[in-house]
Design a protein around this motif. Structure first.
Motif, short mmCIF file in Angstrom:
data_model
loop_
_atom_site.label_atom_id
_atom_site.label_comp_id
_atom_site.label_asym_id
_atom_site.label_seq_id
_atom_site.Cartn_x
_atom_site.Cartn_y
_atom_site.Cartn_z
N THR A 514 0.81 -1.23 0.00
CA THR A 514 0.00 0.00 0.00
C THR A 514 0.84 1.27 0.00
N ASN A 567 -5.06 3.95 2.30
CA ASN A 567 -4.07 2.88 2.15
C ASN A 567 -3.68 2.29 3.49
N LYS A 570 -6.43 -0.04 4.40
CA LYS A 570 -6.31 -1.23 3.55
C LYS A 570 -5.25 -2.18 4.11
N ALA A 571 -4.09 -1.62 4.44
CA ALA A 571 -3.01 -2.44 4.98
C ALA A 571 -3.43 -3.12 6.27
N PHE A 719 -5.14 -7.87 -4.10
CA PHE A 719 -4.23 -7.15 -3.20
C PHE A 719 -2.90 -7.88 -3.07
#
Length: 774
Positions: A514, A567, A570-571, A719
């Motif tokens: 990310t 991000n 997301k991580a 991902f």
């Protein structure tokens, strides 16, 4: 790790709640720290200017330090930024240009000098030869003409004897013509006597009557003879045969008689024969051709006075001369002339310069052709040799360009021939060694930071940046560590490190995908940040509010800040899947080794993640002996405390209100967007739940944490395929995130085995968890 304090990224947090006095004292300490840091930076800059190098140590101890020379960082950055401005010049082209220049100059110089001196010598020899030939030919021609005149004079003596009758004179004339067959006729104009060589005219099929007619046509020559001038004329056009006539006065007895002698010029032509390259001809004092190698010119009595050299010698009374000249056709000649005493005739011998120099010019052309041939062969050889240099150098250049891009593990390293024994082999081996050093530095610091340093995207001055900060640690790590000690004893250290490396590799992978930057590892804790490597220029904030550019720059900046926060979440969500996969693998690993005497073991763990967004000071911090690229400030402190609040809130991912406010309009269904999202934002939808317990943030009032439930449209395969193209989803772990993920925090707690908190008894303002914003 029960508590992780990375306050300001440098100091440990106080274990006790700070009083106002202590808070003021801490604030004062921070100011002192900042001042000390600025002084340290100035001292490093001064030392850099003095010593021309500063060793920047990146997160490793001095004895193991890999130093990075930054004395010329600015110049290198400028060079790298302008790298693409330079046009590439191939080494083969350079070598060919150099060798070709040397060959052309050397061969050209040799050819020129040889041609110059040989031409000079040849011209001199040609002039000498031409003059010698002319002199010899003129002498022979003069002898023949004088011989004719002498013989005619003898005949005149016979004609002067008054005792002889006409018949006797005719008989004597016949005998004379028998002995002098080349003489066609002799005329005595005053006495109107003409004697003809009948055999000559019969042989040539010429009428003897033409003699009288011819003599009558040469009135001008007769007049000149009467004035004592010897005239030599070309009578060939009249008789249609090569014939020359001489008009001259002679004394017979007491009278002066005008005599005309007509004779064949064939023998005279033989004596004035033209050589292989030289051309010789005879002209009278008017420039009329008497003898010429071109029979048509001679038979027509061609006028050669328009020839530059002929015109020159007619006007010159010297007995002989030699000179070069260029005719009307731009043809150069060497010409020599000798004057004949009889009738002021001139014998001219000339030769074309181009003919003389033909052999030299041919040699010059052969030399030029040889030069071209040698040059062609040299170019081929040089090109082949250059390939042995340019190909490996091109590979080195390609590797260097990849290194400058931050790609330290490019497959191009495999193309470097490290077995060569020359300088290129040394360069190849050095470059391969550089790869190992860069990978070591990268593993000891941070890949993103290392790349940014190599790309000259980071300077060594601290900057204020709006970032999103991440903290995580393992729940109950102290108990986990004790379990390792009990199982493995003295070997526990290696087992713990192996376990942590496995765990952290999976977590760091999510951060790297990310675009996050791992700040540091402290025990089981991970600190990372998004936006620290971005060129975050905040100068627009100083612009007037009515400046249109300010709004444009602000929107641009906020777009990046929002992307960083997204991000980071997301991580964190990806870590939930990665952790679930780790726990599954750990169980399998433990079961696989349970029957061994010293059974290997990996624990089943839970983690907590905390996120906060805000402004922080980012840069290299530390001393000349050891430095770290890190972030400090209020936002960092609150992120750390957000992570530590996961236990009380019964969550695994907790975000602060600042991060929530950045994302809520575009990615979280809430009142701000009337619980609807735009189609382009659905892919990144975030489901959160507000923690019902608020806490006091000094200077900002009461705030809430938000527990991250799920990203319902998260594509797990897409991902992780970024770093692992062959990635396949584990069906047992798919429930961690995405379409099959939890719908609320209760499902998260059940899935992860987190006890349901009793928020009635939770006090986030308690001493241990108080949020202190300086």
């Amino acid at each position: 790790m029960k508590e992780t304090d990375l306050n300001y990224g440098v100091f440990s947090k106080p274990k006790k709640n700070l009083s106002d006095k202590n808070e003021d004292q801490l604030e004062q300490n921070v100011k002192v720290l900042n001042a000390h840091f600025q002084n340290s930076c100035e001292e490093k800059k001064e030392k850099s200017e003095k010593d021309e190098s500063v060793s920047i140590v990146a997160s490793i101890e001095p004895e193991d330090a890999v130093t990075i020379d930054v004395s010329e960082t600015k110049n290198q950055a400028e060079n790298n930024s302008s790298h693409n401005k330079y046009k590439k010049t191939f080494i083969g082209v350079k070598l060919i240009a150099i060798i070709s220049t040397l060959v052309v100059i050397s061969m050209g110089l040799i050819t020129f000098l040889v041609s110059y001196y040989v031409t000079k010598d040849t011209r001199a020899n040609a002039e000498t030869t031409n003059f010698t030939l002319n002199s010899r030919t003129a002498s022979d021609a003069e002898n023949r003409i004088n011989s004719v005149v002498s013989n005619v004079s003898l005949f005149c003596d016979l004609f002067d004897d008054p005792s002889k009758s006409h018949e006797e004179l005719v008989l004597d004339a016949a005998k004379f013509f028998d002995r002098n067959s080349e003489i066609a006729a002799i005329g005595f104009l005053s006495r109107e006597k003409i004697f003809t060589n009948t055999a000559f005219f019969v042989t040539k099929d010429i009428s003897t009557d033409l003699v009288k007619a011819y003599i009558d046509s040469e009135a001008e020559a007769i007049d000149q003879a009467k004035n004592g001038v010897v005239c030599v004329e070309n009578a060939s056009p009249f008789f249609m045969n090569p014939v020359i006539s001489i008009f001259y006065p002679i004394v017979i007895g007491s009278d002066t008689e005008i005599v005309v002698a007509i004779f064949s010029s064939e023998k005279l032509s033989e004596s004035i024969s033209t050589g292989r390259i030289n051309e010789t001809f005879l002209v009278n004092d008017k420039g009329i051709a008497l003898i010429h190698p071109d029979s048509s010119v001679m038979m027509q009595a061609g006028d050669l006075s328009d020839n530059k050299f002929v015109a020159m010698v007619i006007g010159n009374n010297s007995s002989g001369m030699q000179q070069s000249y260029v005719d009307a056709d731009d043809e150069e000649y060497f010409a020599a002339c000798q004057k004949i005493s009889t009738g002021n005739c001139r014998v001219i011998t000339q030769v074309k310069t181009s003919v003389i120099l033909a052999a030299i010019n041919a040699t010059t052309r052969r030399n030029i052709a040889l030069t071209i041939a040698i040059l062609s062969v040299a170019i081929v050889i040089i090109w082949i040799f250059a390939k042995t240099l340019s190909v490996p150098l091109d590979r080195l250049t390609a590797v260097t360009e990849e290194i400058n891009k931050g790609n330290f593990n490019t497959h191009l390293f495999d193309k470097l021939n490290v077995k060569r024994t020359d300088e290129i082999g040394i360069l190849n081996r050095s470059t391969k060694a550089e790869q190992d050093i860069l990978n070591t530095v990268t593993s000891l610091t941070n890949k993103g930071v290392t790349k940014a340093i190599v790309r000259k995207e980071i300077d060594f001055e601290p900057h204020l940046k709006d970032i999103t900060v991440f903290f995580s640690d393992i729940r109950g790590f102290t108990a986990v560590s004790d379990s390792f000690n009990k199982r493995f004893g003295e070997k526990s250290a290696a087992e713990i490190i192996s376990f942590l490396n496995d765990y952290m590799s999976r977590m760091v992978n999510c951060i790297s995908i990310t675009g996050g930057v791992v700040d540091k590892f402290e025990g089981d804790a991970i600190m990372a940040a998004w936006g620290v490597l971005r060129d975050d220029n905040l100068a627009y904030e100083e612009m007037p509010d009515d400046n249109e550019k300010k709004q444009e720059l602000k929107e641009h900046h906020e777009k990046h800040v929002k992307s960083d926060a997204l991000n980071a979440i997301k991580a964190s969500c990806a870590m939930r899947y990665a952790l679930m996969k780790y726990n599954k693998d750990a169980d399998s690993y433990t079961k696989l080794h349970k029957n061994k005497p010293l059974a290997s073991w990996k624990p089943h763990i839970r983690i907590g993640c905390g996120l906060n967004s805000g402004r922080a000071t980012v840069g290299f911090m530390g001393s000349n002996e050891k430095m770290e690229f890190t972030s400090i400030g209020d936002a960092v402190n609150l992120a750390s405390r957000t992570e530590s609040s996961n236990k009380l809130c019964g969550t695994d991912i907790l975000i602060a209100e600042a991060t929530y406010n950045i994302l809520k309009t575009d990615y979280i269904r809430c009142k701000n967007n009337n619980y609807t999202l735009k189609d382009e934002n659905l892919e990144n939808e975030i489901v959160v739940e507000k923690i019902p317990v608020s806490f006091e943030v000094k200077g900002k009032g009461r705030q809430h944490f938000y527990g991250v439930v799920n990203m319902p449209n998260f594509n797990i395969k897409k991902f992780f395929a970024v770093s692992e193209p062959e990635f396949e989803i584990d069906a047992d772990c798919e429930k961690a995130i995405g379409p099959k993920g939890p719908q609320n925090l209760s499902e998260v707690r059940i899935m992860l085995g987190i006890p349901e908190p009793d928020f009635a008894s939770v006090n986030l303002d308690a001493e241990e968890n108080k949020i202190n914003i300086k």
